[in-house]
Design an enzyme around this catalytic site. Structure first.
Site, mmCIF file in Angstrom:
data_model
loop_
_atom_site.group_PDB
_atom_site.id
_atom_site.type_symbol
_atom_site.label_atom_id
_atom_site.label_comp_id
_atom_site.label_asym_id
_atom_site.label_seq_id
_atom_site.Cartn_x
_atom_site.Cartn_y
_atom_site.Cartn_z
ATOM 1 N N LYS A 41 0.842 -1.193 0.022
ATOM 2 C CA LYS A 41 0.144 0.192 -0.089
ATOM 3 C C LYS A 41 0.668 1.190 -0.071
ATOM 4 O O LYS A 41 1.754 1.333 0.447
ATOM 5 C CB LYS A 41 -0.789 -0.109 1.324
ATOM 6 C CG LYS A 41 -1.915 -0.967 1.062
ATOM 7 C CD LYS A 41 -3.048 -0.872 2.210
ATOM 8 C CE LYS A 41 -4.110 -1.971 2.236
ATOM 9 N NZ LYS A 41 -5.223 -2.050 3.408
ATOM 10 N N ARG A 93 -15.476 -7.615 7.022
ATOM 11 C CA ARG A 93 -16.593 -7.098 6.549
ATOM 12 C C ARG A 93 -17.450 -8.087 6.000
ATOM 13 O O ARG A 93 -18.765 -8.530 6.060
ATOM 14 C CB ARG A 93 -16.254 -5.943 6.090
ATOM 15 C CG ARG A 93 -15.586 -4.854 6.802
ATOM 16 C CD ARG A 93 -15.164 -3.596 5.957
ATOM 17 N NE ARG A 93 -14.135 -4.245 5.092
ATOM 18 C CZ ARG A 93 -13.470 -3.803 4.182
ATOM 19 N NH1 ARG A 93 -13.793 -2.607 3.878
ATOM 20 N NH2 ARG A 93 -12.490 -4.181 3.477
ATOM 21 N N SER A 131 -11.124 2.346 4.183
ATOM 22 C CA SER A 131 -10.157 3.510 4.363
ATOM 23 C C SER A 131 -9.969 3.959 2.778
ATOM 24 O O SER A 131 -10.063 5.324 2.726
ATOM 25 C CB SER A 131 -8.941 3.160 4.788
ATOM 26 O OG SER A 131 -9.058 2.439 6.009
#
Ligand code: COA
Length: 169
Positions: A41, A93, A131
């Site tokens: 990332k 999730r 995010s």
């Protein structure tokens, strides 16, 4: 004393992450939030900024008294072993998270067989927040207040103003 490590990039922390942290305080005596980096990332906020954003977001929450927020450049399991923490919590999730989480938990188990990964289901009302979604909305000056704590919304606004004024030069 039971302890859990909740690692993540938290770039930035969202209401979904905060919900998980608070729920962990109901199970464990000590909750350590570890801000770590994934080499896959690129980050909008520096590691120190992410630590501050989480600390600030938790300040007003009485249930957050036993939450510690820290960062590390080590492997997550190395940090857990150093702190004598035997449980790593990760939040799932939807089924889309599963493959990535499974691979990470499996790698961590091979690296440190005595450290267990515990999966905690995100509350369905936060199931769509991530995010990167929040960063994207903020980059287009969209409203992020309903996804993130107020200090994070402010920090995102400052970042995108700074970036757009830099781009104009
Ligand atoms: N609410 C909101 N968002 C959630 C969520 C929840 N309850 N649960 C997961 N997410 C989202 C995050 O927002 C994030 O979204 P994004 O990809 O759009 O940014 C995504 O799910 C997962 O991010 P996060 O939980 O922050 O973890 P990560 O995968 O970025 O970080 C590390 C993983 C940092 C913990 C891992 O790379 C690590 O341990 N690094 C240290 C080095 C190491 O040990 N490597 C070996 C690991 S096997």
């Amino acid at each position: 004393m039971s302890a859990v490590l909740y690692p993540g990039s938290f770039d930035p922390v969202t209401d979904g992450h905060i919900d998980v942290m608070i729920r962990l305080t109901k199970i464990f005596d000590r909750v350590v939030v570890l801000i770590a980096d994934s080499p896959r990332k690129n980050y909008l906020f520096s590691r120190d900024e992410r630590v501050e954003l989480v600390r600030e977001a938790l300040k007003k929450n009485k249930s957050a008294a036993n939450i510690e927020v820290t960062s590390s450049q080590k492997l997550t399991v190395e940090f857990a072993l150093k702190e004598k923490i035997k449980v790593i919590a990760r939040s799932v999730r939807t089924v889309a998270d599963w493959e990535y989480e499974y691979a990470m938990a499996d790698a961590n188990r091979k690296l440190a067989p005595n450290v267990e990964t515990l999966f905690i289901m995100a509350d369905s009302k936060f199931g769509f927040i991530s995010s990167s979604l929040v960063r994207e909305v903020a980059a287009f000056n969209g409203q992020v207040e309903e996804f993130v704590p107020s200090n994070v919304a402010l920090a995102l606004k400052k970042k995108s103003n700074r970036q757009s004024s830099g781009a104009k030069k």
